[in-house]
Write an enzyme that holds these catalytic residues in place. Sequence first.
Site, PDB file in Angstrom:
ATOM      1  N   LYS A 156       0.830  -1.217   0.000  1.00  0.00           N
ATOM      2  CA  LYS A 156       0.000   0.000   0.000  1.00  0.00           C
ATOM      3  C   LYS A 156       0.865   1.267   0.000  1.00  0.00           C
ATOM      4  O   LYS A 156       0.659   2.166  -0.800  1.00  0.00           O
ATOM      5  CB  LYS A 156      -0.934   0.016   1.227  1.00  0.00           C
ATOM      6  CG  LYS A 156      -1.849  -1.195   1.323  1.00  0.00           C
ATOM      7  CD  LYS A 156      -2.728  -1.146   2.544  1.00  0.00           C
ATOM      8  CE  LYS A 156      -2.007  -1.209   3.875  1.00  0.00           C
ATOM      9  NZ  LYS A 156      -1.320  -2.492   4.164  1.00  0.00           N
ATOM     10  N   ARG A 199      -0.657  -8.564  13.530  1.00  0.00           N
ATOM     11  CA  ARG A 199      -1.195  -7.585  12.584  1.00  0.00           C
ATOM     12  C   ARG A 199      -2.012  -8.270  11.489  1.00  0.00           C
ATOM     13  O   ARG A 199      -3.055  -7.780  11.072  1.00  0.00           O
ATOM     14  CB  ARG A 199      -0.050  -6.749  11.998  1.00  0.00           C
ATOM     15  CG  ARG A 199       0.518  -5.784  13.040  1.00  0.00           C
ATOM     16  CD  ARG A 199       1.917  -5.305  12.732  1.00  0.00           C
ATOM     17  NE  ARG A 199       2.044  -4.580  11.501  1.00  0.00           N
ATOM     18  CZ  ARG A 199       3.198  -4.398  10.842  1.00  0.00           C
ATOM     19  NH1 ARG A 199       4.329  -4.906  11.328  1.00  0.00           N
ATOM     20  NH2 ARG A 199       3.232  -3.719   9.742  1.00  0.00           N
ATOM     21  N   ARG A 252      11.739  -4.936   5.197  1.00  0.00           N
ATOM     22  CA  ARG A 252      11.394  -3.539   4.870  1.00  0.00           C
ATOM     23  C   ARG A 252      12.247  -2.551   5.662  1.00  0.00           C
ATOM     24  O   ARG A 252      12.497  -2.728   6.839  1.00  0.00           O
ATOM     25  CB  ARG A 252       9.914  -3.321   5.202  1.00  0.00           C
ATOM     26  CG  ARG A 252       9.498  -1.857   5.243  1.00  0.00           C
ATOM     27  CD  ARG A 252       8.017  -1.689   5.143  1.00  0.00           C
ATOM     28  NE  ARG A 252       7.285  -2.190   6.291  1.00  0.00           N
ATOM     29  CZ  ARG A 252       5.947  -2.195   6.348  1.00  0.00           C
ATOM     30  NH1 ARG A 252       5.229  -1.761   5.331  1.00  0.00           N
ATOM     31  NH2 ARG A 252       5.342  -2.649   7.414  1.00  0.00           N
ATOM     32  N   ARG A 293      -9.749   0.609   8.628  1.00  0.00           N
ATOM     33  CA  ARG A 293      -9.360  -0.750   9.013  1.00  0.00           C
ATOM     34  C   ARG A 293     -10.457  -1.464   9.773  1.00  0.00           C
ATOM     35  O   ARG A 293     -10.268  -2.627  10.153  1.00  0.00           O
ATOM     36  CB  ARG A 293      -8.120  -0.691   9.907  1.00  0.00           C
ATOM     37  CG  ARG A 293      -6.783  -0.882   9.179  1.00  0.00           C
ATOM     38  CD  ARG A 293      -5.699  -0.587  10.181  1.00  0.00           C
ATOM     39  NE  ARG A 293      -4.460  -1.291  10.035  1.00  0.00           N
ATOM     40  CZ  ARG A 293      -3.357  -0.753   9.520  1.00  0.00           C
ATOM     41  NH1 ARG A 293      -3.360   0.441   9.006  1.00  0.00           N
ATOM     42  NH2 ARG A 293      -2.235  -1.439   9.527  1.00  0.00           N
ATOM     43  N   ARG A 318      11.141  -0.450  11.304  1.00  0.00           N
ATOM     44  CA  ARG A 318      10.071  -0.221  12.274  1.00  0.00           C
ATOM     45  C   ARG A 318      10.127  -1.255  13.390  1.00  0.00           C
ATOM     46  O   ARG A 318      10.348  -2.439  13.124  1.00  0.00           O
ATOM     47  CB  ARG A 318       8.714  -0.322  11.564  1.00  0.00           C
ATOM     48  CG  ARG A 318       8.408   0.891  10.721  1.00  0.00           C
ATOM     49  CD  ARG A 318       7.220   0.705   9.821  1.00  0.00           C
ATOM     50  NE  ARG A 318       6.066   0.055  10.437  1.00  0.00           N
ATOM     51  CZ  ARG A 318       4.913  -0.132   9.813  1.00  0.00           C
ATOM     52  NH1 ARG A 318       4.750   0.275   8.557  1.00  0.00           N
ATOM     53  NH2 ARG A 318       3.900  -0.727  10.398  1.00  0.00           N
TER      54      ARG A 318
END
Length: 216
Positions: free
Chosen positions: A13, A172, A127, A88, A161
């Site tokens: 996203k 998640r 990431r 969400r 992160r």
Amino acid sequence: MNIILLGPPGAGKGTQASRLEADRGMVQLSTGDMLRAAVKAGTPTGIKAKAVMEAGELVSDEIVSGIIGERLDMSDTAQGAIFDGYPRTAAQAASLDSLLEERGRKLDYVIELDVDEEALVERIVGRYTCAACGAGYHDTFLRPATAGVCDVCGSGDFRRRPDDNEVTVRTRMAEYRAKTAPILPIYERRGLVRRVDGMADIGRVTAAIAAVLDGQ
Ligand code: ADP
Ligand code: AMP
């Protein structure tokens, strides 16, 4: 044009939203980025959100819809917004409808990034972003042209992160399945959903989204 990018963590996203921002002058509204900025600044919202985010759970609907509402009052969003990581929950989806309607705007598309959950763990643990300009990278799938140097701004300072670890990712994903995936039928009934193969190469995903937005 106002669009939602919908998909589980790691679906792509943010990667696609920043490309749309660069290519089309739309504005990326990422509640995750806004919450991380609040945590960093130590605002009352950030203080409330920090532990919830570290656990991989969802921050309250009131907080996230509040920050989206404030952001939609800034004039740059009138050009078109890309909602990234919001809504969400069903309550957030209802709030978004009201927030847009109050401002005389509407949703054009909900782009569902269709992905294979198992591949997402690899995407998320690999990431990282440039600490100076926020450009996103991946250890395997999207490396800077020169190792250790950001393609966009030349910085050598990168961040990962705290919630991008395998344990938190599972929570998640479970939150996505339980609370976010069920909002898709709401948009399907309204004829807004366009499904895109999120497992394709980054450039192909960008092209598929462009085809939707250009009505092809
Ligand atoms: P999200 O915003 O949905 O959580 P990101 O856009 O941050 O996901 O993507 C997660 C990671 O996967 C990033 O490191 C990104 O570079 C990489 N990535 C994004 N899209 C793809 C893709 N289509 N193929 C391979 N890797 C991708
Ligand atoms: P993201 O950057 O989208 O992966 O979001 C990181 C974390 O921020 C999530 O795991 C949640 O804790 C929180 N968060 C971001 N957006 C929302 C939202 N719309 N609703 C609730 N929590 C959110």
